[in-house]
Motif scaffolding. Sequence first.
Motif: not given
Length: 615
Positions: A43-56, A73-82
């Motif tokens: 539902x949010x950038x933080x939710x997607x990122x936390x879910x990704x890290x938890x899955x890892x 898809x929410x923030x395509x320009x973040x270097x850390x996320x990329x």
Amino acid sequence: MQTTRLLSLLTTALLLAGSPLSALAAGSTSEPPATATIGIQAQSLSGAYLAAKAAQLEGDLEAASDFYRQALAIDPDSDLLQQDAMFAFFANGRFEEGIDLAAKLRDTPEASKVARITLGVDALRKGDYDKAIAELDIVNPSDLDALLLGHLTAWAELGAGRVDSALSRIDGLDSAPWYAIFNAYEKGLLAEVAGRVDVARRSYGQVVDDQELARTSPDAYLAAAEALARLEMRANNSDAALAAVDKGLELVGSYDPLLHLRQRIEKGEMIEPAVADVQDGAAETLYILGQAINRGDGQQVALLYFQLARAIEPRSPALLTALAGIAERSERLDLAISYYREIPESSAYRRTADLQIGLDLWYAERKDEAKEHLRRAVRDYPDDVQAHTALADVLAADKDYAGAAEALDQAVRLAEAEDSAGWNLYYQRGIAHERLKQWDKAEPDFRKSLELSPNQPAVLNYLGYSWVDMNRNLEEGLDMIKKAVTLRPNDGYIIDSLGWAYYRLGRYEEAVDELERAVLITPMDPTINDHLGDAYWHVGRKREAEFQWERALNGEPAPEPNVVEAIKVKLEKGLQPETDEGGSADGQAEPAEDASAPSGPRANATPPESGTEAD
């Protein structure tokens, strides 16, 4: 920007002890479709990122990749996320998605090295050799990186038609003494692809003639022996080809690729070269170096190497086997099975794949499938010792000791009679016979096992305790258990056997001393705690006995229901004569299992792992 700050905080919270590569050891998969597969929408950038890290962290790179795509898809320009997404995509075998991010991160300090290596690999596989050389020109590399970059660049030089430059580049890699075996093997491959057969022969021979080099990399040694045999057979030198095969088999006598090659040579078949072209050579570079570091913390980087190699050569049976091994160690058994099933029927790795599929099915709780699969493997490989052993392992784990003994009868029949490595066959069959209460068959098996390998603590423990338990050969049995403890002084289970042997002999004070030591080493084991409670009761330390029985009830693994009931009776009424006869809570004392006992169905069906010396 604010998003980058948010992601940095989330990363710190989740992975204080890790790096972006920490997820690479979690597993891998073949190139999947790019669409989301998990059916969960963040539902949010933080939710997607936390879910990704938890899955890892849980080892589910498929889900992690899906959540990273949602976050991008929410923030395509973040270097850390990329950056984090790039590592996850490559580890998950999603090469094209990873390359797209690598192009964006090429000049980002935190990700530049991995980005440029992967871009170089991409250029190599596409035949853009000068671009590959430029991407792989990385300053101040570590020793491992320098070797990888040098070898990949040499293949790019060869692809660009600069043969002498490629071979000279290998010769110039000399900053670490452990480079020697890798350089000689790679130079042989390069020279053979370039048509310089004499240089290739000398380079392969430099490896094969010095078995000490195998201490650095058994995989490179075996690969060099196979490559030399292939070269000699293509030059119509069948005797020299067989001699090269024999050199490799001196190191690992059960290595399937060499055994398979020997059969083909003896039949006079047309033999392909070790690598066919530049792309195959680059993939082999990544595979061999990956195998050299494929243990412990190095498994993270090995997975990256394997996935990059697979982007070049997606059907390599050796790579599929290596990726399946990592998946197994990460307990991603369905993924491991899927890799094994991709291996062609004609491959030298097929037998290994078939046996490991059966074992992985068992550990995945698909037990009926596992038994049927391994019964089929025995039919397919009737003369294979490991096939019968694998079947015996799952049958014993299923408490079908009669079936296990029958399978081991075949394994013993097929094994060389005086092969010291066969001690485990007799040991396992001895256990099956003992569990069937056929001691007249069990004892000769244990004795034969010790005849083949006299210093096996598991066998000394089992036979010694069995004698003590039956009030036979008491001094010899106690000496055997003491010897097992000497050989494995930090094994709580074997020390428990010694303590319990003293208990059965009525030497309760000595029993307490040993059982206290065993429980310090293995504090949660219910059997050891139960034994110590019984020993305490006999020396008058009844409050402490009750404490140990309570601990036994809460031990790991959980005790069987009948044991639980017996311990509860002791807690209520104390140690009664009827439970004291056998000593243990269920009235049936057995030798304590140790790490070598066949408590689970894991057969040695795979070739030796990189970094271990062959027996």
